[in-house]
Design a protein around this motif. Structure first.
Motif, PDB file in Angstrom:
ATOM      1  N   VAL A 185      -1.458 -47.845 -98.778  1.00  0.00           N
ATOM      2  CA  VAL A 185      -1.288 -46.408 -98.597  1.00  0.00           C
ATOM      3  C   VAL A 185       0.189 -46.069 -98.434  1.00  0.00           C
ATOM      4  N   ASP A 186       0.922 -46.878 -97.673  1.00  0.00           N
ATOM      5  CA  ASP A 186       2.350 -46.651 -97.502  1.00  0.00           C
ATOM      6  C   ASP A 186       3.077 -46.781 -98.835  1.00  0.00           C
ATOM      7  N   LEU A 187       2.712 -47.763 -99.625  1.00  0.00           N
ATOM      8  CA  LEU A 187       3.318 -47.943-100.940  1.00  0.00           C
ATOM      9  C   LEU A 187       3.013 -46.759-101.848  1.00  0.00           C
ATOM     10  N   LEU A 188       1.793 -46.244-101.789  1.00  0.00           N
ATOM     11  CA  LEU A 188       1.439 -45.087-102.620  1.00  0.00           C
ATOM     12  C   LEU A 188       2.235 -43.851-102.216  1.00  0.00           C
ATOM     13  N   TRP A 189       2.521 -43.673-100.928  1.00  0.00           N
ATOM     14  CA  TRP A 189       3.348 -42.543-100.504  1.00  0.00           C
ATOM     15  C   TRP A 189       4.755 -42.648-101.081  1.00  0.00           C
ATOM     16  N   TRP A 190       5.325 -43.851-101.086  1.00  0.00           N
ATOM     17  CA  TRP A 190       6.662 -44.023-101.650  1.00  0.00           C
ATOM     18  C   TRP A 190       6.666 -43.776-103.153  1.00  0.00           C
ATOM     19  N   ILE A 191       5.626 -44.243-103.843  1.00  0.00           N
ATOM     20  CA  ILE A 191       5.526 -44.004-105.282  1.00  0.00           C
ATOM     21  C   ILE A 191       5.393 -42.509-105.561  1.00  0.00           C
ATOM     22  N   ALA A 192       4.583 -41.814-104.759  1.00  0.00           N
ATOM     23  CA  ALA A 192       4.425 -40.364-104.933  1.00  0.00           C
ATOM     24  C   ALA A 192       5.750 -39.649-104.698  1.00  0.00           C
ATOM     25  N   LEU A 193       6.529 -40.093-103.726  1.00  0.00           N
ATOM     26  CA  LEU A 193       7.817 -39.471-103.459  1.00  0.00           C
ATOM     27  C   LEU A 193       8.781 -39.675-104.627  1.00  0.00           C
ATOM     28  N   VAL A 194       8.805 -40.869-105.193  1.00  0.00           N
ATOM     29  CA  VAL A 194       9.677 -41.147-106.338  1.00  0.00           C
ATOM     30  C   VAL A 194       9.266 -40.293-107.540  1.00  0.00           C
ATOM     31  N   VAL A 195       7.965 -40.183-107.789  1.00  0.00           N
ATOM     32  CA  VAL A 195       7.484 -39.375-108.909  1.00  0.00           C
ATOM     33  C   VAL A 195       7.852 -37.907-108.698  1.00  0.00           C
ATOM     34  N   LEU A 196       7.739 -37.417-107.478  1.00  0.00           N
ATOM     35  CA  LEU A 196       8.107 -36.034-107.179  1.00  0.00           C
ATOM     36  C   LEU A 196       9.584 -35.791-107.441  1.00  0.00           C
ATOM     37  N   VAL A 197      10.439 -36.716-107.025  1.00  0.00           N
ATOM     38  CA  VAL A 197      11.876 -36.564-107.253  1.00  0.00           C
ATOM     39  C   VAL A 197      12.187 -36.572-108.741  1.00  0.00           C
ATOM     40  N   VAL A 198      11.577 -37.476-109.492  1.00  0.00           N
ATOM     41  CA  VAL A 198      11.811 -37.535-110.941  1.00  0.00           C
ATOM     42  C   VAL A 198      11.329 -36.252-111.606  1.00  0.00           C
ATOM     43  N   TRP A 199      10.175 -35.739-111.191  1.00  0.00           N
ATOM     44  CA  TRP A 199       9.651 -34.503-111.767  1.00  0.00           C
ATOM     45  C   TRP A 199      10.580 -33.331-111.470  1.00  0.00           C
ATOM     46  N   LEU A 200      11.065 -33.248-110.212  1.00  0.00           N
ATOM     47  CA  LEU A 200      11.977 -32.152-109.859  1.00  0.00           C
ATOM     48  C   LEU A 200      13.293 -32.248-110.629  1.00  0.00           C
ATOM     49  N   LEU A 201      13.810 -33.441-110.803  1.00  0.00           N
ATOM     50  CA  LEU A 201      15.026 -33.597-111.592  1.00  0.00           C
ATOM     51  C   LEU A 201      14.790 -33.198-113.048  1.00  0.00           C
ATOM     52  N   GLY A 202      13.661 -33.576-113.604  1.00  0.00           N
ATOM     53  CA  GLY A 202      13.328 -33.164-114.961  1.00  0.00           C
ATOM     54  C   GLY A 202      13.159 -31.664-115.074  1.00  0.00           C
ATOM     55  N   PHE A 203      12.625 -31.038-114.044  1.00  0.00           N
ATOM     56  CA  PHE A 203      12.452 -29.594-114.041  1.00  0.00           C
ATOM     57  C   PHE A 203      13.791 -28.880-113.961  1.00  0.00           C
ATOM     58  N   LEU A 204      14.689 -29.382-113.116  1.00  0.00           N
ATOM     59  CA  LEU A 204      15.971 -28.724-112.915  1.00  0.00           C
ATOM     60  C   LEU A 204      16.984 -29.024-114.011  1.00  0.00           C
ATOM     61  N   LEU A 205      16.911 -30.184-114.612  1.00  0.00           N
ATOM     62  CA  LEU A 205      17.917 -30.607-115.584  1.00  0.00           C
ATOM     63  C   LEU A 205      17.397 -30.598-117.016  1.00  0.00           C
ATOM     64  N   ARG A 206      16.372 -29.808-117.295  1.00  0.00           N
ATOM     65  CA  ARG A 206      15.836 -29.790-118.652  1.00  0.00           C
ATOM     66  C   ARG A 206      16.839 -29.143-119.593  1.00  0.00           C
TER      67      ARG A 206
END
Length: 56
Positions: free
Chosen positions: A21-42
């Motif tokens: 569960v802890d590992l899944l939270w870290w993976i979700a956080l990384v995916v969120l950051v990548v998605w936000l960067l893709g959204f902002l830097l498109r």
């Protein structure tokens, strides 16, 4: 002897689930950051405007 083994097995299972569960939270956080960067830097399209931020 059997109750001790069952308690140890239960502790091992709960530790493994907690780690997963802890590992899944870290993976979700990384995916969120990548998605936000893709959204902002498109990029822009040929018309100079920003395209859709979603892919479907």
């Amino acid at each position: 002897m059997v109750p001790i083994l069952l308690v140890l097995l239960l502790a091992l299972i709960l530790f493994g689930a907690g780690f997963a569960v802890d590992l899944l939270w870290w993976i979700a956080l990384v995916v969120l950051v990548v998605w936000l960067l893709g959204f902002l830097l498109r990029g822009t399209n040929a018309a100079g405007t920003r395209g859709r931020w979603y892919r479907w």
